[in-house]
Design an enzyme around this catalytic site. Structure first.
Site, PDB file in Angstrom:
ATOM      1  N   GLU A  73      -8.186  -4.723   5.565  1.00 12.65           N
ATOM      2  CA  GLU A  73      -8.009  -4.493   4.038  1.00 12.65           C
ATOM      3  C   GLU A  73      -7.017  -5.535   3.386  1.00 12.65           C
ATOM      4  O   GLU A  73      -7.154  -5.843   2.254  1.00 12.65           O
ATOM      5  CB  GLU A  73      -7.702  -2.925   3.779  1.00 12.65           C
ATOM      6  CG  GLU A  73      -8.945  -2.234   4.137  1.00 12.65           C
ATOM      7  CD  GLU A  73      -8.603  -0.624   4.248  1.00 12.65           C
ATOM      8  OE1 GLU A  73      -8.850  -0.052   3.059  1.00 12.65           O
ATOM      9  OE2 GLU A  73      -8.315  -0.362   5.122  1.00 12.65           O
ATOM     10  N   ARG A  76      -2.857  -2.053  -3.548  1.00 12.67           N
ATOM     11  CA  ARG A  76      -3.678  -1.360  -3.383  1.00 12.67           C
ATOM     12  C   ARG A  76      -3.814  -0.197  -4.499  1.00 12.67           C
ATOM     13  O   ARG A  76      -2.727   0.363  -4.507  1.00 12.67           O
ATOM     14  CB  ARG A  76      -3.618  -0.719  -1.888  1.00 12.67           C
ATOM     15  CG  ARG A  76      -4.964   0.240  -1.819  1.00 12.67           C
ATOM     16  CD  ARG A  76      -5.054   0.910  -0.571  1.00 12.67           C
ATOM     17  NE  ARG A  76      -5.985   1.854  -0.353  1.00 12.67           N
ATOM     18  CZ  ARG A  76      -6.114   2.912   0.258  1.00 12.67           C
ATOM     19  NH1 ARG A  76      -4.965   3.155   1.008  1.00 12.67           N
ATOM     20  NH2 ARG A  76      -7.329   3.414   0.608  1.00 12.67           N
ATOM     21  N   ASN A 119       0.968  -1.215  -0.041  1.00 14.52           N
ATOM     22  CA  ASN A 119       0.233  -0.162   0.047  1.00 14.52           C
ATOM     23  C   ASN A 119       0.830   1.231  -0.022  1.00 14.52           C
ATOM     24  O   ASN A 119       1.533   1.566   0.969  1.00 14.52           O
ATOM     25  CB  ASN A 119      -0.945  -0.098   1.186  1.00 14.52           C
ATOM     26  CG  ASN A 119      -1.810   1.085   1.427  1.00 14.52           C
ATOM     27  OD1 ASN A 119      -1.824   1.879   0.372  1.00 14.52           O
ATOM     28  ND2 ASN A 119      -2.786   1.059   2.415  1.00 14.52           N
ATOM     29  N   HIS A 162     -12.595   3.602  -0.124  1.00 16.78           N
ATOM     30  CA  HIS A 162     -12.736   2.453   1.022  1.00 16.78           C
ATOM     31  C   HIS A 162     -13.458   1.159   0.623  1.00 16.78           C
ATOM     32  O   HIS A 162     -13.650   0.327   1.373  1.00 16.78           O
ATOM     33  CB  HIS A 162     -13.403   2.884   2.270  1.00 16.78           C
ATOM     34  CG  HIS A 162     -12.531   4.180   2.953  1.00 16.78           C
ATOM     35  ND1 HIS A 162     -13.145   5.265   3.511  1.00 16.78           N
ATOM     36  CD2 HIS A 162     -11.162   4.276   3.299  1.00 16.78           C
ATOM     37  CE1 HIS A 162     -12.234   6.113   4.027  1.00 16.78           C
ATOM     38  NE2 HIS A 162     -11.006   5.462   3.861  1.00 16.78           N
ATOM     39  N   ARG A 192      -9.768  16.503   6.008  1.00 15.33           N
ATOM     40  CA  ARG A 192     -10.380  16.992   4.827  1.00 15.33           C
ATOM     41  C   ARG A 192     -11.895  17.472   5.230  1.00 15.33           C
ATOM     42  O   ARG A 192     -12.588  16.921   6.366  1.00 15.33           O
ATOM     43  CB  ARG A 192     -10.609  15.707   4.060  1.00 15.33           C
ATOM     44  CG  ARG A 192      -9.416  15.244   3.380  1.00 15.33           C
ATOM     45  CD  ARG A 192      -9.649  13.825   2.694  1.00 15.33           C
ATOM     46  NE  ARG A 192      -8.720  12.797   3.041  1.00 15.33           N
ATOM     47  CZ  ARG A 192      -8.838  11.613   2.993  1.00 15.33           C
ATOM     48  NH1 ARG A 192      -9.648  11.164   1.995  1.00 15.33           N
ATOM     49  NH2 ARG A 192      -7.978  10.858   3.633  1.00 15.33           N
TER      50      ARG A 192
END
Ligand code: ADP
Length: 415
Positions: free
Chosen positions: A396, A100, A7, A190, A251
């Site tokens: 994940e 990923r 990742n 996600h 964010r």
């Protein structure tokens, strides 16, 4: 099979080595035999942390100029005589690599074996995720150079799980030709986490795939909520980019687009400068002025900091609003599931989100909420709550590893 799961962020490289041979290990979770993280890639003081099962953490600092050097550093660690990794003596024991990839656009609706054509198509998606896809591509390029060419590489996309969203959920109310010409639409993110939650919920509750009706709340530094209806994603709160939706660490999530024009007129900066503020200086950090980390904000709120308190309230308020809209859109759900850094660990936020939701059939058991233990699945709703509430730790990397194996073996995916 040993899968090297990678990742790559703009200045970080996270990896795991996952052994997916279930028969070797107990339980239905695959086995992480090694993992690590390199931060501040591109600086003179890149920080690495490597860990293999049963051995002490190896940490250090050294200059690693780019993702290639970072991956070479991982290789050096793996091949060192001092490193012991169950079933892995070196690169030759790695059977597949799972990358990923954040944005797969409309092209990629499932994980895929990387070849030059696929690579070109991932590159074409870069304009949709200029902050994320370039780092993912650097990871792929570095592995292509560093690994023997017979080791297959698989791309697993954050957006793919949401490819089942209906048109009314993914289109923006902009001139339709922007969608036709430029693919301006919501993609959702996600996806690997929400897909894992759907899978795990199914296992825990023994529910057939097509009967999984849940709302998955991935609340971490980046946050998104996903409506999963009859086993498929029908809505995700993130949009064309991961900026839309819930309030996040830095964010802003949803704002009136008119704010951008107003800030520009006020001389705050040009468009990139304003976007940088929305991405990196807003959210929990911007409101609280304390931190982007929920733990710091809660501490400050307890000490009486008003901005920290309001940041918590806004975070909970926005999340409640999205749960309500998901319930309306889905026509009800059997459960809501909390996951990721905040969702799995934060007793206070879970309580704030569930407070006052009884009329929507969401009844939290405050005692069970406090008992939820890190890393464990747990039901935290009241016995008679019409909808269940769960905490389920996300994983994940597990899906990245399993997808890599499935794609390499060309077998159908369970999720
Ligand atoms: P990312 O989006 O980077 O994957 P994570 O899912 O790891 O984020 O979540 C990181 C965030 O989780 C941290 O910034 C912090 O706000 C929050 N967090 C982690 N542990 C706790 C905790 N024990 N209590 C409250 N919040 C926590």
């Amino acid at each position: 099979m040993n899968v090297f799961v990678l990742n790559c962020g703009s200045s970080s490289v996270k990896f795991q080595i996952v052994n997916t041979d279930l028969e070797l290990f107990e339980g239905d979770l695959d086995h992480v035999v090694a993992k690590g993280l390199i931060e501040k890639v591109g600086s003179k003081e890149s920080i690495f942390k490597f860990e293999s099962e049963g051995y002490e953490l190896v940490t250090g600092t050294e200059p690693l100029a780019d993702h290639r050097e970072a991956i070479l550093r991982i290789r050096k660690w793996m091949e060192s005589d001092d490193t012991k990794i169950t079933g892995v003596l070196g690169w030759h024991d790695i059977h597949a690599i799972g990358h990923r990839v954040v944005h797969g656009g409309e092209k990629f609706t499932k994980s895929i074996l990387i070849n030059p054509e696929v690579l070109k198509q991932i590159e074409e998606c870069t304009e949709l995720a200029p902050l994320h896809n370039p780092a993912n591509l650097k990871g792929i390029a570095a592995c292509t150079e560093i690994f023997p060419s017979h080791i297959p590489q698989v791309a697993i996309f954050d957006t793919a799980f949401h490819s089942t969203m209906p048109e009314e959920a993914y289109l923006y109310a902009l001139p339709y030709e922007f969608y036709e010409k430029y693919k301006v639409r919501s993609y959702g993110f996600h996806g690997t986490s929400h897909r894992y939650i759907a899978y795990r919920y199914r296992k825990i509750t023994d529910t057939p795939k097509e009967k999984v009706n849940i709302i998955s709340l991935h609340l971490g530094n980046g946050s998104s909520i996903c409506a999963i209806k009859n086993g498929y994603s029908t809505f995700n709160s993130m949009g064309m980019t991961p900026l839309e939706g819930l309030i996040m660490g830095t964010r802003c999530g949803d704002i009136d687009p008119g704010v951008i024009e107003f800030l520009y007129a006020k001389g705050i900066g040009d468009l990139p400068a304003i976007m940088n503020i929305l991405q990196k200086k807003s959210g929990l950090l911007g409101i609280s002025g304390v931190s982007n980390d929920m733990r710091d904000i809660e501490k400050a709120a307890i000490e009486g900091n008003h901005r920290a308190k309001i940041a918590l309230q806004m975070f909970a308020f926005r999340t409640k609003r999205y749960i309500g809209s998901c319930l309306a859109e889905m026509g009800g759900a059997d459960a809501i599931v909390f996951t990721a850094g905040i969702g799995e660990n934060d007793v206070i936020i879970r309580q704030m989100i569930c407070e006052g939701m009884e009329s929507l059939g969401i009844e939290l058991d405050y005692h069970l909420n406090k008992l939820a233990v890190k890393g464990k699945c747990m039901k935290i709703s009241k016995e008679k709550s019409p909808r269940d509430i769960y905490v389920i730790p996300t994983n994940e990397e597990l899906l990245l590893a399993r997808d890599a194996v499935r794609v390499v073996r060309d077998s159908p995916r369970e999720w």
